[in-house]
Design an enzyme around this catalytic site. Structure first.
Site, mmCIF file in Angstrom:
data_model
loop_
_atom_site.group_PDB
_atom_site.id
_atom_site.type_symbol
_atom_site.label_atom_id
_atom_site.label_comp_id
_atom_site.label_asym_id
_atom_site.label_seq_id
_atom_site.Cartn_x
_atom_site.Cartn_y
_atom_site.Cartn_z
ATOM 1 N N GLY A 10 14.629 -86.009 -96.668
ATOM 2 C CA GLY A 10 13.309 -85.624 -96.162
ATOM 3 C C GLY A 10 12.210 -86.454 -96.762
ATOM 4 N N ALA A 11 12.406 -87.774 -96.768
ATOM 5 C CA ALA A 11 11.502 -88.638 -97.539
ATOM 6 C C ALA A 11 10.589 -89.494 -96.676
ATOM 7 C CB ALA A 11 12.321 -89.537 -98.478
ATOM 8 N N ASN A 12 10.522 -89.203 -95.366
ATOM 9 C CA ASN A 12 9.656 -90.030 -94.530
ATOM 10 C C ASN A 12 8.182 -89.697 -94.697
ATOM 11 O OD1 ASN A 12 10.999 -87.747 -93.012
ATOM 12 N ND2 ASN A 12 9.242 -88.091 -91.679
ATOM 13 N N GLY A 16 8.459 -86.090 -100.605
ATOM 14 C CA GLY A 16 9.620 -86.984 -100.677
ATOM 15 C C GLY A 16 9.221 -88.446 -100.645
ATOM 16 N N SER A 141 11.149 -73.862 -105.064
ATOM 17 C CA SER A 141 9.764 -73.423 -104.921
ATOM 18 C C SER A 141 9.526 -72.273 -105.883
ATOM 19 C CB SER A 141 9.521 -72.938 -103.485
ATOM 20 O OG SER A 141 8.275 -72.283 -103.395
ATOM 21 N N TYR A 164 12.049 -68.008 -96.158
ATOM 22 C CA TYR A 164 11.754 -69.128 -97.066
ATOM 23 C C TYR A 164 11.989 -68.730 -98.526
ATOM 24 C CZ TYR A 164 9.301 -73.075 -99.203
ATOM 25 O OH TYR A 164 8.993 -74.183 -99.956
HETATM 26 P P1 NAP Z 1 6.885 -81.481 -95.415
HETATM 27 O O1 NAP Z 1 5.596 -82.202 -95.497
HETATM 28 O O2 NAP Z 1 7.052 -80.492 -94.321
HETATM 29 O O3 NAP Z 1 8.085 -82.543 -95.377
HETATM 30 C C1 NAP Z 1 9.399 -82.060 -95.254
HETATM 31 C C2 NAP Z 1 10.348 -83.203 -95.085
HETATM 32 O O4 NAP Z 1 11.665 -82.649 -94.886
HETATM 33 C C3 NAP Z 1 10.046 -84.072 -93.864
HETATM 34 O O5 NAP Z 1 10.348 -85.418 -94.161
HETATM 35 C C4 NAP Z 1 11.018 -83.529 -92.828
HETATM 36 O O6 NAP Z 1 11.359 -84.478 -91.827
HETATM 37 C C5 NAP Z 1 12.204 -83.247 -93.729
HETATM 38 N N1 NAP Z 1 13.211 -82.403 -93.107
HETATM 39 C C6 NAP Z 1 13.062 -81.175 -92.553
HETATM 40 N N2 NAP Z 1 14.235 -80.753 -92.049
HETATM 41 C C7 NAP Z 1 15.137 -81.730 -92.273
HETATM 42 C C8 NAP Z 1 16.516 -81.901 -91.989
HETATM 43 N N3 NAP Z 1 17.202 -80.977 -91.319
HETATM 44 N N4 NAP Z 1 17.128 -83.018 -92.404
HETATM 45 C C9 NAP Z 1 16.446 -83.973 -93.065
HETATM 46 N N5 NAP Z 1 15.135 -83.898 -93.340
HETATM 47 C C10 NAP Z 1 14.492 -82.793 -92.938
HETATM 48 O O7 NAP Z 1 7.197 -80.670 -96.763
HETATM 49 P P2 NAP Z 1 6.850 -80.953 -98.314
HETATM 50 O O8 NAP Z 1 5.689 -80.112 -98.671
HETATM 51 O O9 NAP Z 1 6.831 -82.400 -98.612
HETATM 52 O O10 NAP Z 1 8.124 -80.256 -98.971
HETATM 53 C C11 NAP Z 1 9.154 -80.955 -99.638
HETATM 54 C C12 NAP Z 1 9.972 -79.931 -100.404
HETATM 55 O O11 NAP Z 1 9.131 -79.276 -101.359
HETATM 56 C C13 NAP Z 1 10.564 -78.818 -99.512
HETATM 57 O O12 NAP Z 1 11.870 -78.510 -99.963
HETATM 58 C C14 NAP Z 1 9.623 -77.649 -99.770
HETATM 59 O O13 NAP Z 1 10.249 -76.399 -99.563
HETATM 60 C C15 NAP Z 1 9.278 -77.873 -101.225
HETATM 61 N N6 NAP Z 1 8.033 -77.220 -101.660
HETATM 62 C C16 NAP Z 1 6.837 -77.580 -101.108
HETATM 63 C C17 NAP Z 1 5.684 -76.946 -101.541
HETATM 64 C C18 NAP Z 1 4.333 -77.282 -100.992
HETATM 65 O O14 NAP Z 1 3.346 -76.586 -101.340
HETATM 66 N N7 NAP Z 1 4.199 -78.311 -100.147
HETATM 67 C C19 NAP Z 1 5.747 -75.949 -102.528
HETATM 68 C C20 NAP Z 1 6.983 -75.606 -103.068
HETATM 69 C C21 NAP Z 1 8.116 -76.258 -102.619
HETATM 70 P P3 NAP Z 1 10.548 -84.576 -90.433
HETATM 71 O O15 NAP Z 1 9.316 -85.406 -90.690
HETATM 72 O O16 NAP Z 1 11.542 -85.243 -89.552
HETATM 73 O O17 NAP Z 1 10.203 -83.177 -89.989
#
Ligand code: NAP
Length: 241
Positions: A10-12, A16, A141, A164
């Site tokens: 999920g690094a695009n 990530g 989280s 979640y």
């Molecule tokens: P984000 O902006 O929604 O990015 C999520 C990434 O995961 C995107 O690259 C998405 O790809 C990818 N993804 C989703 N489903 C996937 C799959 N089936 N296979 C491969 N890639 C997939 O989220 P983020 O905030 O960066 O979150 C990253 C991590 O941190 C997550 O595990 C999240 O639960 C955790 N987290 C985030 C927060 C916060 O406040 N942001 C807080 C606590 C924990 P697409 O672009 O293709 O959708």
């Protein structure tokens, strides 16, 4: 410069993507894991344009076939993997009371947030073992912390997302299991809370930056031999399970 390799799922974009940049600065060769070829290719190119050593690998963590193909691709290219960051995650998109969240929606969240990291960890284990002293980081989280969510004084007490939150608690449990099994191999497995971070995941309502969020994860990815295993951290502080 480590010259080691790291795969981030999920690094695009978002946390990530920033993690890829920070690990690259430490000398890691990055496998930028993305489920979509176009988005992944474009993101990898952006990082290469900044001078980072980044290769794209297609990986949808919910698909056995995709994960196996990704492990085959990395194995063929490098024969090992030093760091795996299970970062891909989703919320399920519904902000409803637990009693109203459809089981199918909960299942969808678990497919990505729990079964995904388990599937990817199992598939890449031969390559992680081959590296000797590999590191696995589960991006969990604070909402997976039963300690925090049962404390009325905690800032996240009212955030009651059945799918979640429970998916991240389950991911924490998986972290403990893998850490125990893999300790004799010198592989460290830890979970981390990146904190409430402005990304697409929450409509950019978070108050932390992706730079801050990635830094705590990178610390666990780059642990030395004296570092912990089987723990749950926010930045470098222990979070209650
Ligand atoms: P984000 O902006 O929604 O990015 C999520 C990434 O995961 C995107 O690259 C998405 O790809 C990818 N993804 C989703 N489903 C996937 C799959 N089936 N296979 C491969 N890639 C997939 O989220 P983020 O905030 O960066 O979150 C990253 C991590 O941190 C997550 O595990 C999240 O639960 C955790 N987290 C985030 C927060 C916060 O406040 N942001 C807080 C606590 C924990 P697409 O672009 O293709 O959708």
């Amino acid at each position: 410069m480590t010259g080691k390799s790291a795969l981030i799922t999920g690094a695009n974009k978002s946390i990530g993507f920033e993690m890829a940049r920070q690990l690259s600065r430490l000398g890691y060769r990055i496998w930028l894991g993305c489920r979509d070829g176009a988005r992944g290719g474009e993101a990898a190119q952006r990082l290469r344009d900044e001078g980072h050593d980044v290769r794209f690998v297609e990986i949808d963590v919910t698909s056995d076939e995709s994960v196996q193909a990704a492990a085959g691709h990395v194995g063929q290219a490098d024969g090992l993997l030093d760091v795996l960051v299970n970062n891909a995650g989703i919320t399920g998109g519904l902000r409803v009371k637990p009693s109203q969240q459809p089981v199918d929606n909960v299942r969808t969240v678990f497919e990505t947030n729990v079964f995904g990291p388990i599937r990817v960890t199992q598939a890449f284990l031969p390559l992680l073992t081959a590296a000797g002293g590999a590191r696995i980081v589960m991006v969990s989280s604070g909402l997976g912390s039963l300690g925090w969510l049962s404390d009325p004084a905690n800032e996240f007490y009212e955030v009651n997302l059945l799918g979640y939150n429970s998916s991240k608690s389950a991911l924490n449990a998986a972290t403990v299991s893998f850490a125990k099994e893999l300790a004799p191999l010198g592989i460290k497995v830890n979970a981390t809370d990146p904190g409430y971070t402005a990304t697409d995941l929450n409509g950019h309502s978070g108050y932390r930056t992706v730079e801050q969020a990635a830094a705590g994860i990178v610390w666990l990815a780059d642990l030395d031999a004296a570092g912990p295993s089987g723990g749950f951290y926010f930045e470098r502080e222990t979070v209650p399970w």
